[in-house]
Design an enzyme around this catalytic site. Sequence first.
Site, mmCIF file in Angstrom:
data_model
loop_
_atom_site.group_PDB
_atom_site.id
_atom_site.type_symbol
_atom_site.label_atom_id
_atom_site.label_comp_id
_atom_site.label_asym_id
_atom_site.label_seq_id
_atom_site.Cartn_x
_atom_site.Cartn_y
_atom_site.Cartn_z
ATOM 1 N N ARG A 63 0.822 -1.218 0.000
ATOM 2 C CA ARG A 63 0.000 0.000 0.000
ATOM 3 C C ARG A 63 0.851 1.261 0.000
ATOM 4 N NH1 ARG A 63 -1.581 1.699 4.622
ATOM 5 N NH2 ARG A 63 -2.358 -0.250 5.468
ATOM 6 N N TYR A 116 -13.212 22.972 -10.781
ATOM 7 C CA TYR A 116 -13.862 21.730 -11.198
ATOM 8 C C TYR A 116 -15.014 21.434 -10.230
ATOM 9 C CZ TYR A 116 -13.789 16.593 -12.027
ATOM 10 O OH TYR A 116 -14.088 15.295 -12.308
ATOM 11 N N ASP A 188 -4.687 23.046 -8.952
ATOM 12 C CA ASP A 188 -5.062 21.938 -9.835
ATOM 13 C C ASP A 188 -4.463 22.223 -11.220
ATOM 14 O OD1 ASP A 188 -6.372 20.219 -11.641
ATOM 15 O OD2 ASP A 188 -8.216 20.182 -10.444
ATOM 16 N N LYS A 213 -6.263 12.362 -17.058
ATOM 17 C CA LYS A 213 -6.404 13.172 -18.264
ATOM 18 C C LYS A 213 -5.132 13.051 -19.110
ATOM 19 C CE LYS A 213 -10.370 14.406 -16.481
ATOM 20 N NZ LYS A 213 -10.521 15.524 -15.577
HETATM 21 C C1 LIG Z 1 -11.263 15.497 -14.363
HETATM 22 C C2 LIG Z 1 -10.725 16.524 -13.458
HETATM 23 C C3 LIG Z 1 -10.364 16.184 -12.154
HETATM 24 C C4 LIG Z 1 -10.667 14.854 -11.544
HETATM 25 O O1 LIG Z 1 -10.006 13.790 -12.093
HETATM 26 P P1 LIG Z 1 -10.566 12.291 -11.909
HETATM 27 O O2 LIG Z 1 -9.411 11.450 -12.186
HETATM 28 O O3 LIG Z 1 -11.706 12.175 -12.874
HETATM 29 O O4 LIG Z 1 -11.048 12.180 -10.485
HETATM 30 C C5 LIG Z 1 -9.780 17.164 -11.377
HETATM 31 N N1 LIG Z 1 -9.560 18.408 -11.848
HETATM 32 C C6 LIG Z 1 -9.915 18.768 -13.087
HETATM 33 C C7 LIG Z 1 -9.646 20.165 -13.536
HETATM 34 C C8 LIG Z 1 -10.517 17.847 -13.934
HETATM 35 O O5 LIG Z 1 -10.931 18.228 -15.146
#
Ligand SMILES: *Cc1c(COP(=O)(O)O)cnc(C)c1O
Length: 399
Positions: A63, A116, A188, A213
């Site tokens: 983990r 987001y 972010d 992403k």
């Molecule tokens: C998609 C997204 C997230 C979250 O990512 P996941 O892997 O889907 O939880 C966080 N921040 C932004 C700006 C996003 O577009």
Amino acid sequence: MNKQKSDGAIATRSVHNARDPSIQNGMVNTPVYHASTIIHDTVNDLENAKLNINTKDALIYGRLGTPTTFAFENSVADLEGGYGALAVSSGLAAITTAIMAFVRSGDHILVANSVYYPTRHFCDYSLQRVGVDVTYYDPSIGDSISTLFQENTRLIFMESPGSNTFIVQDVPAIAEVAAASNIVTILDNSWASPIFFRPLEHGVNVCVVAATKYLSGHSDTMLGVIIADESHYPAVRNCRDEYGQCVGPDDLYLGLRGIRTLATRMQQHDRSGRAIAQWLSQQPGVLRVLHPALPDSIGHEIWKRDFDGASGLFGFELESRSRDAAVSMLEGMRYFAMGFSWGGFESLLIPVDSSGGRKSVDWSSDRRLFRIHVGLEDVSDLIADLESGLQRYFDCNSI
Ligand SMILES: *Cc1c(COP(=O)(O)O)cnc(C)c1O
């Protein structure tokens, strides 16, 4: 000899960092270690393992990480210019874990109103429930954010550019006033990826990335990562471990595999994205294109100053037409599919709620906001697809 390389330009490092063929029988890629138990040969080793519980790259228990985990984490930490990175199960988990690492009941935090939507939902529900007070601020606020500081302000959360609005924040200005008041900054960085923006170089303490992403880049994995400077790494590390956050090795491998082509993919997303943004901005009936590289977008000058490029995700507004018109455009697209998420090799197009929430789209408003992800297809095919899509949209006569 350790042959891991972390020098050269970022594209070079994304290819060479965090791997060492000489310790894995000459194989180019770090293996996928499936592991829970890790055997410790001596009582001494066993005792040391426990003492090393917070040490980076310490092999203790599955983990807490395997060489597959560490390769992914070290690669991202290198690209983002952080002291260390911590892999978690999704982008949202990176956001929530990073926030929880620093707040306690009675604290106040500042969150950009363009974040987001699930970030906002977490603040409004989970944080509220544990007694953390949240103020949403205008992402264009710059260093005037200090007027919102309270005695108990603990943290500032940024997202640049913001979801759906694509407003670019003055990150260095915010980071500077935050540091002067001992306030932790988190950003972010999913949109730009470290290829185009490295928040820690601009004074941010902790960076979160939805590796789901662009980092993984192939629409086939859920993965998040938190990158921290040296003084904030221990708090994030403790929180990640206390919550039991960990990632399966196949997903880590996909993340790392994505990173090897990240720079090349980002450059293509940038080129095609800008070409399509330009093209869209010249079409009749297109009211606005929300793309940080276009001169009239909010925060464009800051983007030019701080970023090395633009990703393939942006928005555009069309003159209002019926829901049927949007259906006709969207359902007839040849290459642009409808789906949440983005950052993969393929193009996407969806209608979004212009108020920034995750409500359903308000079809009665006088403008329609769409979010486009420009993928890696040939750009002339994409433009032809959009051209006939717009034609369907504007030709649709139903009300
Ligand atoms: C998609 C997204 C997230 C979250 O990512 P996941 O892997 O889907 O939880 C966080 N921040 C932004 C700006 C996003 O577009």
